[in-house]
Design an enzyme around this catalytic site. Structure first.
Site, PDB file in Angstrom:
ATOM      1  N   LEU A  43       0.818  -1.216   0.000  1.00 11.75           N
ATOM      2  CA  LEU A  43       0.000   0.000   0.000  1.00 11.75           C
ATOM      3  C   LEU A  43       0.850   1.262   0.000  1.00 11.75           C
ATOM      4  CD1 LEU A  43      -3.023  -0.819   2.307  1.00 11.75           C
ATOM      5  CD2 LEU A  43      -2.993  -0.512  -0.162  1.00 11.75           C
ATOM      6  N   SER A 284      -9.540 -11.250  11.927  1.00 12.19           N
ATOM      7  CA  SER A 284      -9.620  -9.793  11.993  1.00 12.19           C
ATOM      8  C   SER A 284     -10.168  -9.270  13.315  1.00 12.19           C
ATOM      9  CB  SER A 284     -10.513  -9.288  10.858  1.00 12.19           C
ATOM     10  OG  SER A 284     -10.810  -7.927  11.025  1.00 12.19           O
ATOM     11  N   ARG A 330      -5.425  -3.563  21.319  1.00  8.19           N
ATOM     12  CA  ARG A 330      -4.855  -4.886  21.108  1.00  8.19           C
ATOM     13  C   ARG A 330      -3.906  -5.322  22.218  1.00  8.19           C
ATOM     14  NH1 ARG A 330      -3.666  -4.421  14.577  1.00  8.19           N
ATOM     15  NH2 ARG A 330      -5.857  -4.608  13.944  1.00  8.19           N
ATOM     16  N   GLU A 446       4.707   0.914   7.390  1.00  8.05           N
ATOM     17  CA  GLU A 446       5.203   0.159   8.546  1.00  8.05           C
ATOM     18  C   GLU A 446       6.720   0.164   8.640  1.00  8.05           C
ATOM     19  OE1 GLU A 446       4.551  -4.232  10.691  1.00  8.05           O
ATOM     20  OE2 GLU A 446       3.798  -3.886   8.659  1.00  8.05           O
ATOM     21  N   ARG A 456      -0.288   0.027  18.090  1.00  8.08           N
ATOM     22  CA  ARG A 456      -1.108   0.533  16.984  1.00  8.08           C
ATOM     23  C   ARG A 456      -2.564   0.148  17.198  1.00  8.08           C
ATOM     24  NH1 ARG A 456      -3.261  -1.528  12.504  1.00  8.08           N
ATOM     25  NH2 ARG A 456      -2.033  -3.456  12.463  1.00  8.08           N
ATOM     26  N   LEU A 462      -3.461   0.494   7.443  1.00  7.24           N
ATOM     27  CA  LEU A 462      -3.834   0.859   6.079  1.00  7.24           C
ATOM     28  C   LEU A 462      -3.921   2.373   5.944  1.00  7.24           C
ATOM     29  CD1 LEU A 462      -6.632  -1.804   5.402  1.00  7.24           C
ATOM     30  CD2 LEU A 462      -4.174  -1.966   5.013  1.00  7.24           C
TER      31      LEU A 462
END
Length: 657
Positions: A43, A284, A330, A446, A456, A462
């Site tokens: 990306l 996900s 996370r 990244e 993060r 993205l």
């Protein structure tokens, strides 16, 4: 030594606007004479290469895969953040900025993060214009869902394949420029050395992975867009080919490496099933919107999950963090899962897993669908069937993937998940322009350290990759290249190119001539186990000191006893792998050195000596509120510090309760 981040003066919300209005420009005629090398075509790389070529620069783009479409960006499933406030739920640019700074445990640079939040709405507009099929509401508006660490819905998504769809958009833009002759694409090429002339990045040495031939390429600037280094742990959610070689070679030539110990453990991965595995599979984070995480209240409970009644289930995230529940960040969710499993409440054969259960929300959705259809007398089975269809529409490909891997149907039984290495927040140190301390060398996505601090938030990878490629680097690179317009292309016969190529040849010859008895994978696995056990979800002084010594021993043994088959001048995947693992063996040591030096807990970096009574990460702002940027110095490293100053946010102990 302090580092200059080159942050523009002025108010936070005006910095980027003023910068764009005042930054030096390169006129169209001069752009045609300037060559830019883009290493990586995910990306960040594809969007940068396409955007710079559209502006008129001559671009060369390199990827080690057979096509940019195979970049690991396709594996990002859940979504991309943007502060558009379509849900009218209180979102704003400032709130996205605040959530990102807080989610990173106050270890990111304010100016870069605010710019990221400010740019985020433009990314969605860009991708919609490219035809990216984002999910839409009934009325046609783009749909949003929630991700961890936020209390708003700002994540745009395309079912469970958002990364793939975004990459296809960037790839289309890139191929358009290839077709027009503005980008020269080098598939199956790997950068193995950075060429520096008079202190500036001026090119690379790349290996043609089909023929084995080494090639010299000049560029007025070099952009590293090669992703992260999670595969240093061997088992991770990264593709097996993902590596850190380009960034590491740049580091060895002078580029500082920022916060290497900041690695992210993702809480929703399919658990390890045995020694046969070469990678792990991510489920996900978007699944935490509709899946509830729990373990049995009774330790060692071996009953089928459907046989465990509600009052004997511990929905531990909802219990511990009621304000955010299953959508805590996370790092918080990962440590909580580890704590429950370590305490004996894990599930499955290994007891190193927790349940992610969708039945509650299937029933909730089913009741809504039944009402819409006028089925007032629908029984639980009918309601559940209707709810399954809603879940299937939102996450069908993820459920199919889980079933194919585990043989279990997550529509009928909870998923079993456990944390695994996923993303790396550390990377090459860059300033506000995304330029490293080496003039002319940039790092995007990244591959740099800049936007996520110590943790993060989901759906921000993205966002950063596309922000850097589409909207940041096209402006900031002009600041440097406007001073390079008089520089003519330097011949690749220059002695710096010859020396760089010799260095690469020497390393290749050394690898091939060891002729030992152990495979490359043997050493990679050994390194990965040390890293996971002693520099993984939890770290302490004793373990990190042991890890540093053990990694040095593994590295010494690698260079004495590794066996690399095949030849240099041919297609040789084993040689590719050997070079990457050799770099991981050095990077792993630096990660442990950085983790040992940072005697605090923050985000994904959890030092057991530094935690609250409740077991949460405990920062030490008075001593460690800085970016640790490491300079390579032979077999050692020198530490440089960039102070982090928070002028717009009051830093505090993170709380998601």
């Amino acid at each position: 030594m302090s580092l200059n981040s080159n942050i523009p003066e002025g108010k936070l919300e005006e910095k980027w606007i003023k910068y764009k209005s005042t930054v030096p420009l390169v006129n169209p005629a001069n752009k045609r004479n300037l060559e830019i090398l883009v290493i990586g075509s995910g990306l960040a790389g594809a969007s940068a290469a396409a955007s710079l070529a559209e502006l008129g620069y001559k671009v060369k783009c390199y990827c080690f895969q057979d096509s940019p479409r195979r970049a690991h960006s396709i594996a990002a499933q859940g979504g991309i953040n943007a502060a558009k406030n379509y849900q009218n739920d209180g979102d704003s640019v400032y709130r996205l900025f605040y959530d990102t700074i807080k989610g990173g445990d106050y270890r990111a640079r304010e100016a870069n993060v605010y710019r990221l939040a400010e740019i985020s709405p433009n990314i969605i507009d860009q991708c919609v214009a490219q035809g990216v099929p984002f999910a839409r509401e009934y009325g046609g508006m783009l749909s949003n869902r929630s991700f961890g660490g936020t209390q708003v819905q700002r994540t745009f998504y395309a079912a469970g394949q958002t990364g793939q769809q975004l990459l296809l958009g960037a790839y289309s833009a890139l191929e358009r420029q290839v077709g027009m002759g503005n980008v020269t694409m080098y598939n199956r090429h790997e950068m193995l050395e950075l060429v520096i002339i008079d202190g500036k990045a001026r090119g690379i040495i790349a290996r043609n992975l089909i023929t084995g031939k080494l090639e010299r390429h000049f560029g007025h600037a070099v952009l590293i867009c090669t992703g992260g280094y999670g595969n240093v742990f061997y088992l991770s959610t990264n593709a097996m080919g993902s590596n850190a070689t380009a960034a590491w070679k740049a580091h060895k030539k002078g580029a500082y490496f920022g916060n290497p110990c900041f690695t992210q453990i993702h809480p929703t991965c399919i658990p390890v099933s045995g020694d046969h595995q070469s990678k792990l599979t991510l489920m996900s984070e978007s699944l935490r919107n509709d899946g509830r995480i729990w373990v049995p209240k009774k330790a060692g409970d071996n009953r089928n999950p459907s046989d465990i009644p509600e009052d004997e289930r511990d929905y531990y995230l909802e219990r511990r963090y009621p304000a955010f529940g299953n959508l805590v960040p996370r790092d918080v969710a990962s440590r909580a899962a580890k704590e429950r499993c370590d305490a004996g409440f894990g599930v499955g054969n290994s007891k190193m897993a927790v349940y992610l259960d969708f039945k509650f929300n299937m029933m909730r959705y089913g009741k809504v669908e039944a009402n819409k259809a006028g089925l007032n007398d629908a029984d639980d089975n009918e309601i559940l069937k209707l709810g399954k269809e809603v879940i299937k529409e939102k996450y069908g490909n993820l459920f199919d993937m889980y079933k194919q891997i585990t043989g279990e149907d997550p529509y009928n039984s909870p998923m079993r998940i456990y944390p695994a290495v996923h993303y790396t927040m550390g990377g090459l140190w860059v300033d506000y322009n995304l330029m490293t301390n080496v003039p002319g060398l940039y790092a995007l996505g990244e591959a740099n350290f800049s936007d996520h601090g110590a943790n993060r938030l989901g759906a921000s990878a993205l966002m950063q990759g596309l922000a850097d490629g589409y909207f940041v680097i096209p402006y900031t690179i002009g600041d440097y290249l406007s001073k390079e317009i008089a520089v003519k292309p330097i011949s690749t016969e220059h002695e710096a190119f010859a020396e760089a190529e010799k260095n690469v040849n020497d390393i290749i010859s050394k690898l091939l001539n060891v002729k030992g008895t152990k495979s490359v994978d043997h050493y990679h696995k050994k390194l990965g186990k040390v890293m996971w056990d002693k520099c993984g979800m939890a770290r302490n002084t004793k373990g990190l000191e042991e890890a540093i010594n053990e990694i040095r021993e593994i590295r010494n043994e690698f260079w004495q006893n590794v066996r690399v088959t095949g030849l240099a001048d041919e297609f040789n995947p084993e040689l590719e792998k050997a070079g990457r693992v050799a770099d991981f063996l050095e990077l792993g040591e630096l990660m442990c050195i950085d983790a040992l030096h940072r005697n605090e807990s923050c985000g994904g970096h959890f030092r057991e000596e530094s935690q609250t009574e409740e077991g949460e990460a405990l920062r030490n702002d008075s001593e460690y509120s800085y970016v640790a940027a490491w300079e390579s110095n032979g077999d050692k490293w020198n530490l440089h510090k960039e102070a982090l100053n928070f002028e717009n946010i009051k830093i505090a102990q993170r709380s998601y309760k």
